[in-house]
Design a protein around this motif. Structure first.
Motif, short mmCIF file in Angstrom:
data_model
loop_
_atom_site.label_atom_id
_atom_site.label_comp_id
_atom_site.label_asym_id
_atom_site.label_seq_id
_atom_site.Cartn_x
_atom_site.Cartn_y
_atom_site.Cartn_z
N THR A 138 -2.66 11.83 -8.66
CA THR A 138 -1.91 11.23 -7.50
C THR A 138 -2.09 9.42 -7.47
OG1 THR A 138 -2.91 12.82 -5.87
CG2 THR A 138 -2.56 11.49 -4.65
N LEU A 139 -3.06 8.69 -8.13
CA LEU A 139 -3.17 7.51 -8.43
C LEU A 139 -1.89 6.79 -8.83
CD1 LEU A 139 -7.22 6.98 -8.89
CD2 LEU A 139 -5.93 6.86 -6.62
N ARG A 140 -2.00 8.14 -10.11
CA ARG A 140 -0.99 7.79 -10.56
C ARG A 140 0.26 7.74 -10.27
NH1 ARG A 140 1.12 7.79 -16.61
NH2 ARG A 140 -1.38 8.45 -16.67
N THR A 141 0.92 8.32 -9.37
CA THR A 141 1.55 8.34 -8.62
C THR A 141 2.04 7.25 -7.25
OG1 THR A 141 0.62 10.98 -8.10
CG2 THR A 141 3.59 10.45 -8.14
N LEU A 142 0.78 6.92 -7.46
CA LEU A 142 0.82 5.72 -5.97
C LEU A 142 0.87 4.28 -6.80
CD1 LEU A 142 -1.98 7.05 -4.11
CD2 LEU A 142 0.38 7.36 -3.10
N ALA A 143 0.67 4.90 -7.86
CA ALA A 143 0.41 3.84 -8.75
C ALA A 143 2.23 3.05 -9.02
CB ALA A 143 -0.26 2.97 -10.39
N ALA A 144 2.82 4.26 -9.53
CA ALA A 144 3.77 4.47 -9.96
C ALA A 144 4.33 3.90 -8.80
CB ALA A 144 4.78 6.13 -10.40
N SER A 145 4.48 4.39 -7.41
CA SER A 145 5.39 3.74 -6.06
C SER A 145 5.34 2.59 -5.67
CB SER A 145 5.40 4.95 -5.12
OG SER A 145 4.24 5.06 -4.66
N SER A 160 0.93 -0.98 -0.15
CA SER A 160 0.13 -0.36 0.12
C SER A 160 1.12 1.38 -0.03
CB SER A 160 -1.08 0.17 0.87
OG SER A 160 -0.47 0.65 2.10
N ALA A 161 0.63 2.37 -0.98
CA ALA A 161 1.16 3.64 -1.08
C ALA A 161 0.33 4.91 -0.06
CB ALA A 161 1.82 3.50 -1.82
N GLU A 162 0.13 5.63 0.17
CA GLU A 162 -0.67 6.43 0.52
C GLU A 162 -0.21 8.26 0.54
OE1 GLU A 162 -1.99 5.40 4.53
OE2 GLU A 162 -0.55 6.28 5.20
N ARG A 163 -0.88 8.66 0.19
CA ARG A 163 -0.39 10.60 0.11
C ARG A 163 -1.67 11.00 1.19
NH1 ARG A 163 0.96 13.95 -4.82
NH2 ARG A 163 1.36 15.20 -3.50
N ARG A 214 -5.53 6.87 -0.83
CA ARG A 214 -4.02 5.30 -0.16
C ARG A 214 -4.46 4.57 -1.40
NH1 ARG A 214 -5.28 2.29 4.76
NH2 ARG A 214 -3.81 4.54 6.22
N LEU A 215 -3.94 3.92 -2.07
CA LEU A 215 -3.31 2.92 -3.31
C LEU A 215 -3.44 1.74 -1.90
CD1 LEU A 215 -4.77 2.81 -5.88
CD2 LEU A 215 -2.41 2.70 -6.22
N CYS A 216 -3.83 0.84 -2.05
CA CYS A 216 -3.44 -1.14 -2.04
C CYS A 216 -4.10 -2.00 -2.75
CB CYS A 216 -4.86 -1.53 -0.92
SG CYS A 216 -5.10 -0.26 0.85
N ALA A 217 -2.13 -2.37 -3.19
CA ALA A 217 -2.30 -3.68 -4.13
C ALA A 217 -2.27 -5.11 -3.47
CB ALA A 217 -1.82 -3.90 -4.75
N ASP A 218 -3.32 -5.59 -3.55
CA ASP A 218 -4.79 -7.15 -3.53
C ASP A 218 -3.27 -8.23 -4.40
OD1 ASP A 218 -4.63 -6.68 -0.72
OD2 ASP A 218 -6.16 -5.67 -1.71
N ARG A 219 -3.61 -9.52 -3.49
CA ARG A 219 -3.45 -10.22 -4.81
C ARG A 219 -2.43 -10.95 -5.27
NH1 ARG A 219 -9.38 -10.78 -6.89
NH2 ARG A 219 -8.77 -11.87 -8.35
N ALA A 220 -1.54 -10.59 -5.03
CA ALA A 220 0.05 -10.25 -5.77
C ALA A 220 0.50 -11.56 -5.70
CB ALA A 220 1.08 -9.45 -5.08
N GLU A 221 0.50 -11.82 -7.66
CA GLU A 221 1.06 -12.68 -7.80
C GLU A 221 2.45 -12.46 -8.56
OE1 GLU A 221 -1.43 -14.43 -10.28
OE2 GLU A 221 -2.98 -14.61 -8.41
N ARG A 222 2.54 -13.53 -8.86
CA ARG A 222 4.46 -13.97 -9.64
C ARG A 222 4.07 -13.06 -10.94
NH1 ARG A 222 8.30 -14.02 -7.50
NH2 ARG A 222 9.64 -13.37 -9.02
N CYS A 223 5.02 -12.02 -11.60
CA CYS A 223 4.27 -11.85 -12.91
C CYS A 223 6.01 -11.64 -13.10
CB CYS A 223 4.16 -10.46 -12.29
SG CYS A 223 3.89 -9.27 -13.71
N GLU A 224 6.22 -12.11 -14.54
CA GLU A 224 7.43 -12.18 -15.04
C GLU A 224 7.62 -11.22 -15.71
OE1 GLU A 224 5.69 -14.94 -16.00
OE2 GLU A 224 6.16 -15.77 -14.86
N ALA A 225 9.15 -10.36 -15.77
CA ALA A 225 9.00 -9.19 -16.60
C ALA A 225 8.72 -9.37 -18.38
CB ALA A 225 10.63 -8.47 -16.47
N GLY A 226 8.64 -8.46 -18.83
CA GLY A 226 7.95 -7.77 -19.94
C GLY A 226 7.77 -8.89 -21.33
N THR A 227 7.43 -9.91 -21.48
CA THR A 227 7.53 -10.55 -22.30
C THR A 227 8.26 -9.25 -23.82
OG1 THR A 227 4.65 -10.16 -23.62
CG2 THR A 227 6.15 -12.05 -22.02
#
Lengths: 454, 278
Positions: free
Chosen positions: A201-208, A183-186, A276-289
């Protein structure tokens, strides 16, 4: 005291009946607001909240300042509020009710609760009464008794409750929502209202968040934005994705779609002071194809489209087909939300052979429609039928294809269906069935129209 | 002759530039005369309208839309959009039915929109996704939102990404639009009804190998509008195995043009008023 007595003493008494649902809703909204301070907030029904402030108090200038701030903010909003901080949940619960404002360091709970009356143990009234009769008026007096005596007289549960209050046993708190993976918040010194600022703000939070996720090689499948309005109202918006994502552009776009499609728009009122922006259900994610892998890129684009449509219209509206292992025509496939439909190993089974015409209709009615049909013989194909008030003369009838219902699944046996593919004099093709075998299951079988062929 | 054709070709190209339309590929239908009429086949990255020619021809029209989507989409995904209530009237799109027509249901995405407006909005959004093979927009009735401007927007969106859109108009009269082609579809009789019923009455339990009268899906298609070519009227058959249209066998009964609905005539009259690009 009965109401009549109370009225006799105070004739101007204003009476309102208790509304538990409204009380609960209010408590929930206060709990939402308390998420300002910590993500771990639990309801302590009917009139309390438990906040796990472990590791959070220093952000607000220490425990004293934090407690004072919560108490003053809530009393400013018109609530009568009492609060306490302690090292164990039950001790804090008791102290908040009987020693408003107490802050007790871990390990000192026993001394702190000792002077409290026995009611603070929150036992049932009969037990509290029994303590009072026995002359045990405070928790300290109760805890001075031998434990064997207490167990013999009041049972092990009471002793356990006592231990919890004294800080000798732990009681876990069950927060309303699980802790988000990331989670990240401002915090805004001045509440914000403009939509562009909110999106930025959502964009900056998403970036962090994206940075945090990338460090661990993960992506999230659910993102939740929480907007804390200055007047205490909290609004949550969630977007889900079909696959793990940490791409800022995608997340920002999905939130924009979501905000655009809101039936009740996000009302900033006097502005949001925390987003605040929270990320849930994190899963393995390969680097870009690789950008040259056309097929993978195509899949990605489709997934993004599905996510976008789901964010705008709701995940249950964008669907895909999956096969189902049954021969009952209406159940042979299921529609699942395309976001959550996993790849299925079950193959699709075609019913027609090579060079044959389709044996299943293109359009199927979820509920077969009752028709009036006339057949030459009771167990023969139909000659003509009436569907939705129009009469159709049958020119060609193929069948019957007999489909028995799954008796091993159903409680009440259902009649066997004899399906006919019929073509009327204009070339339109229908899928009809006779419900029940003539003479064996029924003497006056009914006819249904189940689908339409192309 | 050559000078004139060159000039026409040049003008056509410059018009296409003015329109902002790139020339997208054409996909052959497999039916020679129809392909000739369409200058090689159905235009990709364009909007095509499909109307059932009469009430109760909705299934034939959706079958034709599926067939065209199979031709155009190749192995890509297809998105089918429709408002919620469409399924009550005309039935739900069936996965097995798609499979039987030669379309892999796993490749179908279905969007159930709340109303026609959101279906159109979603269609515009989806047309920006190059990875889609085609989209089918099924709209029952004639909602106000679906006007000339809306179809123009769809055409532009199609042209930008090269995704083909099929607008399936159920229970509606043809109206002015910017579509590339317009098809009126009705079901065609598969065979003359000579003793078909008599044979079908006999129990079909004889091994299932016997010849059936019931053939592949047959469409009586009326191409009533074609922005870049002639119009025409054909009976064509869909081959589910090959994923191709073909000429219907000569036994098929074709209704006389006189019994075409008034809509077709109206359409022709209306078209004369509309400006044409080519």
């Amino acid at each position: 005291m009965p109401l009549a007595n109370a009225r006799a003493m105070l004739p101007a008494l204003d009476v309102a009946s208790a509304d538990e649902t409204a009380d609960r809703a209010l408590l929930e909204s206060i709990a939402d607001w308390c998420e300002h301070f910590t993500p771990l907030v639990a309801l302590d029904s009917p009139n309390g909240l438990l906040l796990d402030i472990t590791g959070a108090s220093h952000l607000f200038g220490g425990e004293e300042t934090l407690l004072a701030r919560i108490r003053t903010s809530l009393s400013k909003q018109g609530f009568a509020v009492q609060g306490a901080i302690a090292g164990s949940v039950v001790a804090a619960h008791a102290l908040a009710r009987y020693r408003n404002g107490a802050i007790i360091a871990p390990g000192e709970e026993a001394a702190a609760v000792a002077p409290l009356p026995v009611e603070a143990l929150d036992l049932d009234t009969a037990m509290t009464h029994a303590f009072r009769h026995a002359g045990l008026k405070t928790i300290g007096q109760v805890s001075a008794r031998k434990r064997s005596e207490l167990t013999a007289r009041f049972g092990a549960a009471m002793v356990f409750a006592l231990d919890q209050t004294l800080g000798r046993a732990e009681k876990p708190i069950s927060p309303r929502a699980a802790l988000p993976d990331y989670s990240a918040e401002r915090i805004f010194a001045e509440p914000v209202t403009a939509e562009e600022v909110i999106l930025e703000t959502l964009r900056t939070l998403a970036a962090s968040l994206g940075g945090l996720l990338a460090e661990r090689g993960e992506g999230a499948r659910r993102m939740e934005a929480v907007f804390f309005r200055a007047d205490g109202v909290v609004r949550r918006l969630a977007v889900e994705t079909g696959g793990p994502t940490r791409d800022v552009a995608i997340i920002a776009r999905l939130f924009r779609e979501r905000l655009d499609a809101l039936v009740d728009p996000l009302d900033p009122g006097f502005g949001f002071d925390l987003i605040r922006l929270c990320a849930d259900r994190a899963e393995r994610c390969e680097a870009g194809t690789s950008p040259f892998d056309a097929r993978a890129n195509e899949e990605k684009e489709i997934a993004f489209l599905v996510d976008r449509l789901a964010a705008r219209f709701g995940a249950q509206r964008i669907l895909s087909f999956r096969p189902n292992d049954t021969h009952i025509p209406e159940a042979a496939s299921v529609v699942l939300p395309a976001q959550s439909a996993e790849n299925c190993t079950l193959p699709w089974k075609a019913i027609r052979g090579r060079d044959e015409a389709p044996r299943r209709p293109l359009r199927l009615f979820a509920r077969p429609e009752l028709i009036d049909a006339v057949a030459a013989v009771p167990d023969g194909p139909p000659l003509r039928f009436r569907w939705r008030r129009a009469l159709h003369e049958v020119a060609i009838a193929e069948g019957p294809e007999r489909i028995a219902m799954e008796w091993w699944r159903q409680q009440t046996p259902q009649p066997t269906r004899d399906y006919y593919r019929v073509e009327d004099s204009k070339g339109r093709r229908f899928w009809l069935y006779r419900d029940g075998l003539y003479h064996r299951e029924t003497d006056s079988p009914r006819w249904f129209l189940h689908g339409l062929f192309a | 002759m050559s000078a004139a054709t060159e000039k026409i070709a040049f003008l056509r190209a410059s018009l296409a530039r003015v329109d902002g339309l790139e020339a997208h590929a054409r996909v052959s239908l497999g039916h020679p005369t129809a392909d000739a009429c369409l200058r090689g086949g159905i235009q990709k990255g364009a909007l095509h309208e499909i109307y059932p020619a009469a009430a109760r021809d909705e299934a034939a029209a959706s079958g034709f839309a599926v067939a065209l989507a199979v031709r155009v989409a190749a192995k890509k995904r297809v998105l089918w959009l429709r408002p919620d209530f469409a399924a009550l009237e005309g039935g739900e799109l069936s996965a097995l039915g798609l499979l039987e027509m030669g379309f892999d249901p796993t490749r179908m995405l279905l969007l159930r929109a709340a109303d026609a407006a959101s279906a159109l909005r979603a269609a515009l959004d989806a047309l920006s996704c190059k990875a889609l093979g085609a989209i089918v927009i099924e709209i029952p009735g004639a909602p106000k939102i679906l006007d000339l401007a809306a179809s123009r927007r769809l055409v532009l969106a199609c042209a930008q990404t090269g995704v083909t859109a099929f607008l399936l108009r159920m229970m509606a009269e043809p109206e002015a639009s910017a579509a590339e082609t317009r098809w009126l579809i009705r079901a065609a009789r598969s065979h003359p009804p000579s003793g078909a019923l008599a044979r079908a009455t006999s129990p079909a339990s004889g091994g299932g190998k016997e010849e059936e009268d019931w053939g592949s899906p047959l469409f009586e298609t009326d191409l009533v509008r074609n922005r870049h070519g002639r119009t025409g009227h054909w009976v064509i058959e869909w081959s589910c195995d090959d994923g191709l249209f073909r000429t219907a066998n000569p036994g098929a009964v074709v209704s006389a043009p006189s019994d075409r609905p008034a809509a077709a005539a109206m359409e022709r009259a209306g078209r004369a008023n509309m400006s044409r690009v080519a």
